[in-house]
Every structure is written in C-alpha cells, then in structure tokens.
Scaffold this active site. Structure first.
Site, PDB file in Angstrom:
ATOM      1  N   ASP A 153     -26.984  24.804 -10.377  1.00 46.81           N
ATOM      2  CA  ASP A 153     -26.791  24.124 -11.655  1.00 46.81           C
ATOM      3  C   ASP A 153     -26.195  22.730 -11.435  1.00 46.81           C
ATOM      4  O   ASP A 153     -25.973  22.305 -10.288  1.00 46.81           O
ATOM      5  CB  ASP A 153     -25.885  24.987 -12.534  1.00 46.81           C
ATOM      6  CG  ASP A 153     -26.297  24.973 -14.006  1.00 46.81           C
ATOM      7  OD1 ASP A 153     -26.921  23.997 -14.442  1.00 46.81           O
ATOM      8  OD2 ASP A 153     -25.987  25.953 -14.712  1.00 46.81           O
TER       9      ASP A 153
ATOM     10  N   ASP B 280     -31.519  23.918 -21.782  1.00 43.84           N
ATOM     11  CA  ASP B 280     -31.429  25.376 -21.821  1.00 43.84           C
ATOM     12  C   ASP B 280     -32.304  25.925 -22.948  1.00 43.84           C
ATOM     13  O   ASP B 280     -32.377  25.341 -24.037  1.00 43.84           O
ATOM     14  CB  ASP B 280     -29.982  25.818 -22.073  1.00 43.84           C
ATOM     15  CG  ASP B 280     -29.097  25.656 -20.846  1.00 43.84           C
ATOM     16  OD1 ASP B 280     -29.619  25.332 -19.765  1.00 43.84           O
ATOM     17  OD2 ASP B 280     -27.872  25.838 -20.991  1.00 43.84           O
TER      18      ASP B 280
END
Length: 421
Positions: free
Chosen positions: A157, A216
């Site tokens: 990430d 996301d």
C-alpha cells in the site's frame, strides 16, 4: 496490411511483455479472496486464524477453487510489531501460530498472500491501540521473512509515506520491494497499491504483476460506477504479467458486524453486482473477492462461479477490454463510436482464436434497449457472427451482425462474438 493503429497496439504489448517484472507470475489475472470486507464493514481490518481456515475450507467446498480461485490474502489486519531484530511479527492474539495458518491454507491446495505498506506505518490500526509498522527501511528483511513463511502474494500500500518531512517516490519504493522479493529466489506475485495517482499503468510493469488503477472500491453503486469510468482507456496497458487492478469485488455485500458472522449487508442490488463482475472480467482485472464466501448467496453463485465469464477474464491472449463506443439511449439510429455523452456504453475485449467478449452497459437509472454493431470490432466490418449469452449460458438462434438487448438500470449484458469465417 497492418494498420498503424494495429502496429502501435502490437508495439505496446511487446513493450509490456519485455518490461514486466521478471518473476514468471501473473500470466492471467490472479483470482482469490481478501479479508477486507468479511468481518463487519469494509476497512475495519480484522482477521484471525479461525476465519482464514474457514474461508480456505469454503473456497474448496463451494466450487471456487475448482473455478480457478487460488489465493487467500490478508489485508491490513494480520501484523503487529517488529521484534528486537526488526523482523515483522503477526498479531499473536489473532494468529497464535502464523506459519501454522499458512500451512493450513497450503494444505488445501491454495496460496497465501499478505499486505504491507511502502511507508513507515500501514494505513489502518485494525482496531488495535497502536500503529502497525510498514515496510519502509525493511524491504529486504520483510521480503525474506515472507519467503520463509511461503507467502506467494504481497500487496504493498501507499500510506504514511512522508519520511523526515519529504514524500517518498513510488518509483523508487516499489522498485526496491520488487527487487527484494525477486532476490529471495521465491516467485511472489507483487501487487502495488498507490491508487493510480501516479499513473502506474505507464511504468509499474517493470516492478509489479498488478497495480491499483484507481481509488478504493466500496460496496455502493457510486463507487463501482466511478471505478468503471476511471478505467476507460486503460485496457491497452494490460498484458500477461501485468494487470490493471480495479480493487476488490464486493459481490454479495460486505459483512454486517462481528456478532453476525457469515451475514451479508449488501450495499448494491443484484443487478449492480452482476455489472461489477462482468466489467471486472471484461477489463481483465484481478478477481479478488472481499466478501464472506462462507455464505454464498444466489448472486455470488451466479457471478463468482460463472466459468464462462471467468474464461473471459483468464483468456490467454491477455488483452484488457475497453469502451469502444456509446449507444445513444432512446435513439437506436444514432451510434457514435468513442463518444462520451451517452449513458449506454459499448465495451469489448479481444479473446483468443479471433473471438470477442462484448458488454452492453447501462449507466442510467432507467432501462434502455442497447444495440452493439459488430462493425465496432476489429476485422468485423460487414461480417456476421455466432453469438452466445455468457451470463445465461445460451447460444443465440442465428448468425448476426449486431446484438440488441433490453438492459436494466445499472445493468450489463455480456456476449461472446464468434465471427463466421
């Protein structure tokens, strides 16, 4: 004679093949499950040994493994702290013996994956009272730890990436972790997740097997439709070894709360979940399910286990699908390829053996009749084809030069086009 458009496309594919991360993985998009939305709502980042073992059992028993799903992946929920030597440790309250958890997953013929972060901390505390260490400063050490555990998928990430007052460079950080993983000698699928902010589709091929191409994905139609729109024009960057990652599938609905394991609280309609899965397959995205597969609802079975749609996603040619035109809703005589002013969209993905998958996608809040003229497909001008309804597993009665369908609001119909030679 090859047109300059076709030549450019061939050059792009060859460049992508040549520069793809050299680990031999990701020749088709990965398929599996992730913890993010199973226990409670998405993003709580809670997981444990019992859940992981039960999901591994379910993947075998419910037909997902047989359909091609193979990864059991942890998101930002498994790690805890580093030991005195700097080695990352699993949360002992959630995973009393992490390597035993991994061995159990492997015993089911499945592969184990986990999450880390490029920065000094991960994105979430996972409801714990302290921050979770990222991999910054420990890329090589963490890669060696993962390899020793038999981890076969790593997602990295992009949170907490300001170090000593300066923002880290994603090119440098992802290249360093990629090199560290390759140096272990163990093939490990590498997924980058910097949310598409630095156009990773243009350069991440050298480092990762897949890259998040946008924000996301959440369990609501606004999020799903935004991601589909965001990926228009990116199909040409997909190729064996490197894929645009649209993020997790929310099919069936996220979890509700910790007291109701296995229960789904859907944020979308079944029609919208059908569109989600079809478009992920058309765009050759990784198929990583983030909902509770221990309780497979009807929509989960009809989409996630649809082998004909999965075959589109996993086609060996490795092309990414894209929008090829618009059908002006309510005006069936007005077809404008590559226009941006219609709510009814036409998508296509080139498949092996000269065939195509096409999608008739209705973004509108009202049903519409949509027509896809096969002249939009390469080499199909003036030709007819056999047509198969892939969602309903049904052949059309006759050869056609176009296909028309009534498409529900936020719905998609999907077909295979087989040219008549």
């Amino acid at each position: 004679m090859m047109t300059w458009h076709a030549l450019l496309g061939l050059v792009l594919v060859l460049v992508h093949h040549a520069s793809a991360v050299n680990n031999g993985l990701g020749l088709t998009p990965p398929m599996g499950w992730n913890t993010w939305c199973t226990q409670g709502h998405c993003g709580l980042d809670v997981c444990n040994d019992e859940e992981v073992r039960a999901v591994a059992d379910a993947m075998v028993d419910n037909g997902m493994k047989a359909a091609g799903y193979q990864y059991i992946n942890m998101d930002d929920c498994w790690a805890d702290k580093r030991d005195s030597n700097g080695a990352i440790m699993a949360d002992p309250a959630r995973f009393p013996n992490f390597t035993d958890t991994i061995r159990y997953v492997n015993s089911k013929g499945l592969k184990f994956g986990l999450y880390t972060d490029s920065g000094i901390y991960t994105c979430s505390t996972g409801t714990r009272p302290h921050k979770i260490p990222g991999s910054y400063g420990h890329y090589e050490q963490d890669a060696n730890t993962y390899a020793s555990w038999n981890v076969e998928y790593v997602k990295m990430d992009w949170c907490n990436t300001k170090v000593n007052g300066s923002e880290l460079d994603p090119h440098k950080q992802y290249s360093q972790m990629s090199a560290a993983l390759n140096a272990t000698g163990k093939p490990i699928f590498f997924n980058s997740c910097e949310w598409g902010v630095d156009n990773p589709w243009e350069w991440m091929h050298s480092y990762a097997n897949s890259w998040r191409s946008g924000p996301d994905h959440h369990d609501d139609w606004g999020s799903t439709s935004k991601i589909i729109e965001h990926n228009i024009g990116l199909g040409k960057y997909a190729a064996p070894g490197g894929w645009n990652d649209l993020d997790f599938l929310m099919t069936g609905g996220q979890g509700c709360d910790f007291t109701k394991p296995g229960k789904h609280c859907p944020g979308m309609t079944d029609t919208e979940y059908k569109t989600e899965f079809i478009m992920w397959c058309i765009m050759a995205s990784p198929l990583l399910v983030a909902t509770d597969i221990r309780n497979m609802t009807d929509i989960m079975k009809s989409t996630l286990l649809n082998t004909e749609l999965i075959a589109v996603n996993q086609d060996k040619l490795g092309k990414g699908g894209d929008k090829v035109g618009d059908w002006h809703c309510g005006s069936p005589d007005r077809l404008h390829a590559r226009s941006s002013d219609s709510k009814c969209q036409l998508w296509a993905k080139e498949l092996s053996n000269g065939t195509f998958a096409i999608a008739l996608y209705n973004t509108d809040d009202h049903a519409h009749g949509i027509t896809f003229n096969f002249n939009l497909l390469p080499g199909m001008g003036g030709k007819v084809a056999h047509v198969r309804d892939l969602y309903n597993h049904k052949d059309m009665d006759k050869t056609m030069s176009s296909v028309t369908a009534q498409v529900d609001p936020h719905g998609t119909e999907v077909y295979k086009v087989i040219p008549v030679v």
